[in-house]
Write a protein that holds these residues in place. Structure first.
Motif, PDB file in Angstrom:
ATOM      1  N   ALA A 233      56.089 116.318  50.161  1.00 21.60           N
ATOM      2  CA  ALA A 233      54.701 115.856  50.083  1.00 21.60           C
ATOM      3  C   ALA A 233      54.238 115.286  51.412  1.00 21.60           C
ATOM      4  N   ALA A 234      55.117 114.535  52.073  1.00 24.19           N
ATOM      5  CA  ALA A 234      54.768 113.961  53.377  1.00 24.19           C
ATOM      6  C   ALA A 234      54.510 115.060  54.396  1.00 24.19           C
ATOM      7  N   THR A 235      55.307 116.133  54.331  1.00 27.19           N
ATOM      8  CA  THR A 235      55.128 117.241  55.268  1.00 27.19           C
ATOM      9  C   THR A 235      53.798 117.949  55.038  1.00 27.19           C
ATOM     10  N   TRP A 236      53.472 118.230  53.764  1.00 29.05           N
ATOM     11  CA  TRP A 236      52.207 118.899  53.468  1.00 29.05           C
ATOM     12  C   TRP A 236      51.010 118.017  53.799  1.00 29.05           C
ATOM     13  N   SER A 237      51.144 116.722  53.555  1.00 32.69           N
ATOM     14  CA  SER A 237      50.059 115.798  53.880  1.00 32.69           C
ATOM     15  C   SER A 237      49.824 115.763  55.391  1.00 32.69           C
ATOM     16  N   SER A 238      50.916 115.692  56.161  1.00 27.97           N
ATOM     17  CA  SER A 238      50.795 115.678  57.620  1.00 27.97           C
ATOM     18  C   SER A 238      50.262 117.017  58.136  1.00 27.97           C
ATOM     19  N   THR A 239      50.689 118.112  57.491  1.00 26.41           N
ATOM     20  CA  THR A 239      50.201 119.438  57.886  1.00 26.41           C
ATOM     21  C   THR A 239      48.703 119.553  57.658  1.00 26.41           C
ATOM     22  N   THR A 240      48.248 119.047  56.520  1.00 25.07           N
ATOM     23  CA  THR A 240      46.817 119.057  56.216  1.00 25.07           C
ATOM     24  C   THR A 240      46.044 118.247  57.246  1.00 25.07           C
ATOM     25  N   TRP A 241      46.610 117.103  57.607  1.00 20.72           N
ATOM     26  CA  TRP A 241      45.985 116.259  58.622  1.00 20.72           C
ATOM     27  C   TRP A 241      45.838 117.027  59.932  1.00 20.72           C
ATOM     28  N   GLN A 242      46.891 117.749  60.321  1.00 15.73           N
ATOM     29  CA  GLN A 242      46.846 118.481  61.577  1.00 15.73           C
ATOM     30  C   GLN A 242      45.908 119.678  61.511  1.00 15.73           C
ATOM     31  N   MET A 243      45.876 120.374  60.376  1.00 15.60           N
ATOM     32  CA  MET A 243      44.965 121.512  60.248  1.00 15.60           C
ATOM     33  C   MET A 243      43.519 121.051  60.365  1.00 15.60           C
ATOM     34  N   ALA A 244      43.203 119.911  59.762  1.00 15.00           N
ATOM     35  CA  ALA A 244      41.856 119.352  59.894  1.00 15.00           C
ATOM     36  C   ALA A 244      41.591 118.945  61.336  1.00 15.00           C
ATOM     37  N   SER A 245      42.642 118.470  62.000  1.00  9.30           N
ATOM     38  CA  SER A 245      42.508 118.078  63.393  1.00  9.30           C
ATOM     39  C   SER A 245      42.358 119.286  64.318  1.00  9.30           C
ATOM     40  N   VAL A 246      42.794 120.451  63.848  1.00  7.60           N
ATOM     41  CA  VAL A 246      42.569 121.689  64.594  1.00  7.60           C
ATOM     42  C   VAL A 246      41.099 122.086  64.500  1.00  7.60           C
ATOM     43  N   LEU A 247      40.625 122.179  63.270  1.00  7.08           N
ATOM     44  CA  LEU A 247      39.291 122.727  63.040  1.00  7.08           C
ATOM     45  C   LEU A 247      38.180 121.741  63.389  1.00  7.08           C
ATOM     46  N   GLY A 248      38.425 120.433  63.158  1.00  7.65           N
ATOM     47  CA  GLY A 248      37.402 119.442  63.450  1.00  7.65           C
ATOM     48  C   GLY A 248      36.975 119.437  64.912  1.00  7.65           C
ATOM     49  N   PRO A 249      37.923 119.232  65.851  1.00  8.46           N
ATOM     50  CA  PRO A 249      37.549 119.248  67.271  1.00  8.46           C
ATOM     51  C   PRO A 249      37.015 120.602  67.737  1.00  8.46           C
ATOM     52  N   ALA A 250      37.614 121.704  67.228  1.00 10.26           N
ATOM     53  CA  ALA A 250      37.156 123.030  67.638  1.00 10.26           C
ATOM     54  C   ALA A 250      35.705 123.247  67.216  1.00 10.26           C
ATOM     55  N   LEU A 251      35.405 122.917  65.945  1.00 11.93           N
ATOM     56  CA  LEU A 251      34.032 123.077  65.469  1.00 11.93           C
ATOM     57  C   LEU A 251      33.088 122.123  66.190  1.00 11.93           C
ATOM     58  N   ALA A 252      33.591 120.935  66.523  1.00 12.06           N
ATOM     59  CA  ALA A 252      32.758 119.967  67.246  1.00 12.06           C
ATOM     60  C   ALA A 252      32.300 120.554  68.572  1.00 12.06           C
ATOM     61  N   GLY A 253      33.240 121.158  69.310  1.00  4.19           N
ATOM     62  CA  GLY A 253      32.883 121.742  70.596  1.00  4.19           C
ATOM     63  C   GLY A 253      31.859 122.857  70.454  1.00  4.19           C
ATOM     64  N   PHE A 254      32.060 123.731  69.447  1.00  2.00           N
ATOM     65  CA  PHE A 254      31.120 124.824  69.254  1.00  2.00           C
ATOM     66  C   PHE A 254      29.783 124.339  68.694  1.00  2.00           C
TER      67      PHE A 254
END
Length: 423
Positions: free
Chosen positions: A151-172
């Protein structure tokens, strides 16, 4: 039921999937908002120091209220507390949306708008002091103990995936629709997070010491962290690495002035570390990092420092992207190990307080690292500041490996097996 060897064990629980969706939306909104604020503030001031101030404005309340927030989290029902955190973030997002509308701030000076942004960032730091411990505690109430690591791994993975798309979408989105409507999009994602959390049932309060005096509660939490060599070692190592390796805080300068790649290039640079971390974390669901966790953590942080140094010296856009990607991949290993240590070593009734100490050590070091990066960039130049941070990270790893042989030999396999057998 699901077992430890099942990489999708935690995903077989409906409420955990809802929780992941809520966390994704919230982290997506938060990370996107931070990037938009950085871009707006630097565009207004053209001063690296202003980027440092953003980090300082968030870290001051996050650190000063963290322990008290942990005490409250351990005393209160977690689902409703998370709803209140998201509500607070939504109000702040709405305020930033208004401040980014030229017609609404036409009569305000640039200094007034800037200070208003800093004030809302400060309030966001207060919200974050409660958000991290609440999320950490809620996970343990949604899934059984035997799958905490998964669960900790999936939670951290979700956090990172959001951190991928959030900054990328912010720039665009800054390039396509501007800062103002980017803020509106952020507010919309906070509402999605709210809807998801309301679908999670209320959870029992696991603390047997309800009504315990605040000071006694805080002292107990601190004593646990400092007495646990595994927890204290992981937090300290990660804190120093993030503090001195916070090159991402200076990315607006690299994007606008050094690499000259504009808002879209800025989005790519900002997303690169999170892409690397997300890939690492997804891989860790199939290849657990419990075995020889101490050595793996030390090597991961060492590699992180080397990547930051390469990024600092790079004048090539794609080499910079690769260096940031590598730093994120190695940081992902560090995050998975640290979260696993915390989930396995922390008693249920102390999760809020331990997570608060974690936020003081690691979570807030992101913002403190942003302040350090802004200050050193102002004093010694942007490139020198980044390379200096990477060198300090390498020094920290060397000192930790030499001074703490117990941590170097840390292995979590036995703890994982004990949790499996307890179910």
């Amino acid at each position: 039921m699901a077992n430890q060897l099942d990489p999708y064990a935690a995903l077989r629980y409906k409420e955990f999937n809802i929780f992941l969706l809520a966390r994704f939306a919230m982290v997506f909104a938060w990370s996107m908002q931070f990037i938009v604020i950085e871009w707006q503030v630097y565009s207004m001031t053209k001063d690296p120091w202003s980027l440092g101030i953003i980090g300082l404005m968030e870290v001051i309340p996050a650190v000063s209220t963290a322990l008290f927030a942990g005490h409250i989290v351990d005393q209160k029902e977690k689902r409703n507390l998370l709803v209140k955190c998201i509500l607070g973030f939504s109000v702040i997002s709405l305020g930033l949306f208004c401040l980014s509308e030229p017609t609404l701030v036409a009569d305000f000076s640039t200094t007034t708008v800037l200070y208003s942004i800093y004030f809302l960032v400060f309030l966001g730091g207060v919200v974050r002091a409660f958000l991290g411990p609440t999320i950490f505690s809620l996970i343990a109430l949604i899934v059984p103990k035997k799958i905490y690591p998964n669960a900790a791994t999936w939670s951290s993975t979700t956090w990172q995936m959001a951190s991928v798309l959030g900054p990328a979408l912010a720039g665009f989105s800054i390039s396509w629709i501007g800062v103002h409507w980017s803020m509106c999009l952020i507010f919309g994602f906070s509402l999605i997070a709210m809807i998801c959390v309301l679908r999670i049932s209320r959870k029992p309060i696991m603390n047997p010491k309800i009504g315990e005096p605040v000071l006694q509660s805080l002292r107990e939490g601190l004593q646990f962290v400092f007495r646990s060599k595994a927890v204290f070692g992981a937090l300290t190592l990660d804190m120093i690495a993030v503090l001195f390796g916070g090159a991402v805080a200076l990315l607006p300068i690299f994007a606008q002035d050094i690499l000259q790649v504009g808002a879209e290039g800025f989005g790519v640079l900002r997303a690169a570390p999170a892409v690397g971390a997300a890939i690492t974390m997804i891989g860790s669901t199939r290849f657990p990092v419990h075995k020889n966790a101490g050595k793996k953590l030390l090597w991961a942080v060492f590699g992180f420092g080397v990547s930051i140094i390469v990024f600092g010296f790079s004048t090539s856009f794609w080499l910079s992207v690769f260096a940031l990607f590598a730093s994120g991949a190695l940081d992902g290993v560090s995050m998975v190990i640290r979260q696993t240590i915390l989930q396995l070593k922390t008693p249920d009734h102390m999760r809020g307080r331990v997570a608060s100490v974690n936020s003081m050590f690691v979570g807030s070091s992101n913002e403190l690292g942003a302040f350090e990066s802004g200050a050193t960039a102002k004093l010694m130049g942007t490139v020198t500041a980044v390379v200096f941070g990477g060198c300090m990270t390498l020094l920290t790893v060397g000192v930790t490996a030499f001074a703490s042989p117990t941590f170097r030999k840390l292995d979590l396999q036995k703890d994982v097996e004990e949790h499996e057998s307890s179910e």
